[in-house]
Enzyme design. Structure first.
Site, PDB file in Angstrom:
ATOM      1  N   GLY A 315       0.798  -1.218   0.000  1.00 60.26           N
ATOM      2  CA  GLY A 315       0.000   0.000   0.000  1.00 60.26           C
ATOM      3  C   GLY A 315       0.828   1.265   0.000  1.00 60.26           C
ATOM      4  N   ASP A 316       1.985   1.251   0.656  1.00 59.87           N
ATOM      5  CA  ASP A 316       2.844   2.423   0.710  1.00 59.87           C
ATOM      6  C   ASP A 316       4.092   2.264  -0.142  1.00 59.87           C
ATOM      7  OD1 ASP A 316       1.214   3.837   2.316  1.00 59.87           O
ATOM      8  OD2 ASP A 316       2.319   3.526   4.158  1.00 59.87           O
ATOM      9  N   HIS A 317       4.245   1.112  -0.751  1.00 60.21           N
ATOM     10  CA  HIS A 317       5.488   0.892  -1.495  1.00 60.21           C
ATOM     11  C   HIS A 317       5.231   0.031  -2.721  1.00 60.21           C
ATOM     12  CE1 HIS A 317       9.965   0.632  -1.613  1.00 60.21           C
ATOM     13  NE2 HIS A 317       9.601  -0.222  -2.534  1.00 60.21           N
TER      14      HIS A 317
END
Length: 727
Positions: A315-317
């Site tokens: 989700g963040d990467h």
């Protein structure tokens, strides 16, 4: 404090200081077997010593703020293009940061403007010689001389990011207090060495951690922010925030040519994922991927030596670690964690290759944007879960979990009960399937785009969706309302191929149907990739020899050689773009005798008007809106072609797509065991466990009749939302 019992479970539960008793209660009720901290929370000591897996978040590039504050030269940088300024005289002054957030960006004083910046006449698209402009440090502006009046000018400049996008989002959306977090760029050798030391210290200080959950190995996705701290550009898979002078110099040595600032800002389009990628941008992506895989692999190896498993939160990467790339497996990760809000997101997690455990992080997060007074989080959760369940039937999922503040979720007792039901259903799913794959219909379905495998199960939304009013603007890019969401729960083997794949390797013999879907000029439809005669010949030959071709929205769209649809000869139609107004269209009359006509019941959603008209007298029109074609079918040699004006996600549309793919694969005369005809019920059969299942998408009772492997009819009645298993 009571300890959790060591047992078999399948959920990762978020923790929060002060909520220890709630955690212990939900650990049992939600069938958890692992505990995790979240951004903004910490692991209580009493819970860290529990007899369970302990996931600890590690965002190394944000992990040492003291070092980040001491070394601004190592902060993340990027190219931004100033907003255009029209010269009214023979000189013009541009403040590069005008219109951008001053809280988030500052001009990068480590990059010499004359060497690393670029001034451009946007009216003529000419680069202005560095002798004709100067940067004035006192006013932080660029003064351009000898301008042409009424021409537009821009400055492409390197900006330093002094407030991390995630930290900024949480501060503005979730009311987080505390300092503004900065992110470090590990591409610099000195910075990388420091981060490695910092990570080793962290490993030594976390003896109870069993799983290191990495988030943002090196670079975050692109979020550009305006002067009112509002999002003005987003690209979850964009490589815009990976730039530095050192990296640009190394790229030149590695690839033998120099990238320009324009290669990154792309006239203001910023190489958006919706655009067909240039070769120069692809080379930069490869360059960044090589670095990130090497850096991430070093971190994973350190964690393994410390006796810990590793996980990556997608989700963040994503930048440099796309799980569909072969290089991803070199990192050595043990667990893939994906933020999952619908069927497409679920398939993006489950369909990647490799032996990683696949763990879905469900929405909604326990954050105040959803868990607030007057709102019902069950509504969003159930909307997500019904989409996720049908996709889970097609590819196995190993684990589930949540994130956020338990103190917020605990204020909604009916949500707590709802998650207990979800966990029970998921546990039944694991028991009956043993993580095996369900039976598929014959023939592989391939989705053709400019990205191919690298962007498997990413959304190709139609442009009209931009003008919808989504309840959650921050996830609008990914929440599916298109053909891929329909496809995610259907019993077909699916792969994603590119135009380069066809040029280099041809079309694999196991592919029975090819789908091309997306708006014209986008990477999804293909844009200039259709200006390749060898690709056109290969696809014509594929269909003529018995293959199926499904075109949706603007398939093969590229205005050239008297055609807009380059494969219009296969489809038997054309789109009016105001260039063929004098061409008389054939009359539109519905073919009620066609096989597919029986499956059009009148409540399908074909999106906006298509402006597509017939060009072949043997074209079968299955559905139309006035003179606008919505669904057509045609024979071409030994094969078949279908055109759809669009296919937003509804269960009626999903079942219609199933019938279309069966027909395109020439499988309509075969009897298929455990195949649903009911639009609201999905069915799957698992050969390894000999279990069958049916899941009701709707809030009303449903009855289905299917045939089993012996050809005997089986009737199933399902309550609203029921998930039923048949042994």
């Amino acid at each position: 404090m009571t300890k959790v019992a060591s047992r078999k479970g399948h959920m990762t539960l978020p923790v929060e200081v002060g909520q220890e008793e709630v955690v212990l209660d939900l650990y049992q009720r939600w069938q958890a077997d692992a505990l995790r901290d979240s951004d903004g929370t910490s692991m209580p000591d009493s819970l860290a010593k529990q007899d369970s897996d302990i996931y600890s978040v590690m965002c190394l590039v944000r992990g040492d703020q003291a070092y980040a504050n001491q070394h601004p030269e190592y902060l993340h940088r990027k190219y931004l293009m100033s907003f255009p300024v029209t010269a009214m005289e023979e000189s013009a002054s541009i403040s590069p940061l005008s219109g951008y957030s001053k809280d988030k960006y500052e001009l990068d004083d480590d990059s010499d403007p004359k060497q690393w910046w670029e001034v451009r006449d946007r009216t003529t698209n000419q680069v202005i010689d560095t002798q004709q402009w100067d940067f004035e440090p006192d006013t932080k502006s660029v003064v351009i001389r000898n301008t042409t009046p009424y021409h537009e000018y821009t400055v492409t400049f390197m900006a330093r990011q002094v407030w991390d996008s995630v930290s900024m989002y949480n501060a503005l959306t979730n009311d987080w207090d505390g300092p503004r977090i900065k992110s470090l760029d590990p591409y610099h050798p000195e910075c990388r060495a420091h981060l490695i030391r910092h990570f080793q210290k962290w490993l030594d200080e976390h003896p109870h951690t069993t799983v290191v959950r990495f988030t943002t190995f090196a670079f975050l996705f692109v979020i550009d922010t305006g002067e009112k701290n509002q999002d003005i550009y987003r690209d979850w898979t964009g490589y815009g925030e990976t730039v530095s002078p050192r990296a640009l110099q190394d790229f030149e040595q590695r690839f033998g040519y120099k990238l320009s600032p324009e290669d990154f800002v792309d006239a203001g389009y910023y190489n958006g994922t919706y655009k067909v990628p240039s070769q120069r941008y692809r080379d930069w992506m490869t360059f960044v991927q090589e670095f990130v895989v090497d850096f991430a692999g070093e971190l994973v190896s350190m964690a393994h030596k410390a006796g810990k498993k590793t996980a990556m939160f997608q989700g963040d990467h994503w930048i440099g670690t796309e799980p569909f790339l072969e290089s991803y497996q070199k990192i050595g990760l043990d667990i893939n964690i994906g933020a999952v809000e619908d069927g497409v997101a679920l398939r993006r997690l489950t369909d990647s290759c490799g032996k990683q455990t696949r763990e879905a992080r469900f929405y909604p997060y326990f954050f105040p944007d959803v868990f607030r007074e007057g709102n019902d989080p069950v509504v969003e959760s159930m909307s997500n879960w019904t989409k996720i369940r049908r996709a889970m039937l097609q590819k196995p999922l190993d684990r589930i979990g949540y994130g956020g503040y338990l103190s917020l979720a605990n204020k909604f007792p009916h949500f707590i009960d709802h998650v207990a039901d979800i966990s029970q259903e998921f546990g039944d799913y694991l028991n009956h399937t043993q993580r095996s794959e369900s039976q598929k219909l014959p023939g592989k379905v391939a989705v053709l785009s400019a990205w191919g495998k690298a962007r498997s199960w990413l959304q190709n939304q139609a442009r009209d969706q931009r003008f919808y009013v989504p309840p959650r603007p921050d996830v609008m890019e990914f929440v599916g309302n298109n053909l891929l969401e329909c496809l995610s729960g259907l019993p077909f083997d699916v792969e994603f191929i590119s135009f380069e794949d066809i040029q280099e390797n041809g079309i694999s013999d196991d592919i029975k149907v090819i789908i091309n879907t997306g708006d014209a000029n986008s990477a999804w439809s293909g844009g200039e990739c259709w200006d390749k005669p060898d690709v056109l010949v290969a696809l014509r030959q594929f269909v003529a020899n018995g293959g199926g071709l499904l075109g949706v929205s603007d398939p093969s769209a590229w205005q050239k050689n008297g055609r807009y649809f380059q494969l219009g000869d296969i489809f038997g139609l054309e789109k009016e773009t105001a260039l063929t107004m004098g061409r008389v269209a054939m009359p539109v009359s519905a073919d009620k005798s066609h096989y597919l006509s029986q499956f059009v019941c009148g409540n399908e959603d074909f999106g906006n008007l298509s402006y597509v008209y017939p060009q072949a007298d043997d074209l079968s029109v299955i559905a139309a809106e006035g003179q606008h074609l919505a669904l057509t079918a045609r024979e071409y040699g030994e094969g078949r072609a279908v055109y759809l004006s669009n296919l937003p996600f509804t269960m009626n549309n999903a079942r219609l797509l199933q019938h279309i793919l069966v027909w395109l694969g020439s499988n309509e005369t075969c009897q298929h065991a455990w195949l649903s005809e009911n639009p609201y019920v999905d069915v799957a059969y698992y050969p390894e466990t000999k279990a069958a299942t049916a899941v009701n998408f709707s809030d009303e009772p449903q009855t289905i009749r299917v045939t089993d492997l012996q050809g005997q009819e089986v009737t199933l009645t399902l309550a609203p939302y029921e998930w039923q298993w048949v042994s």
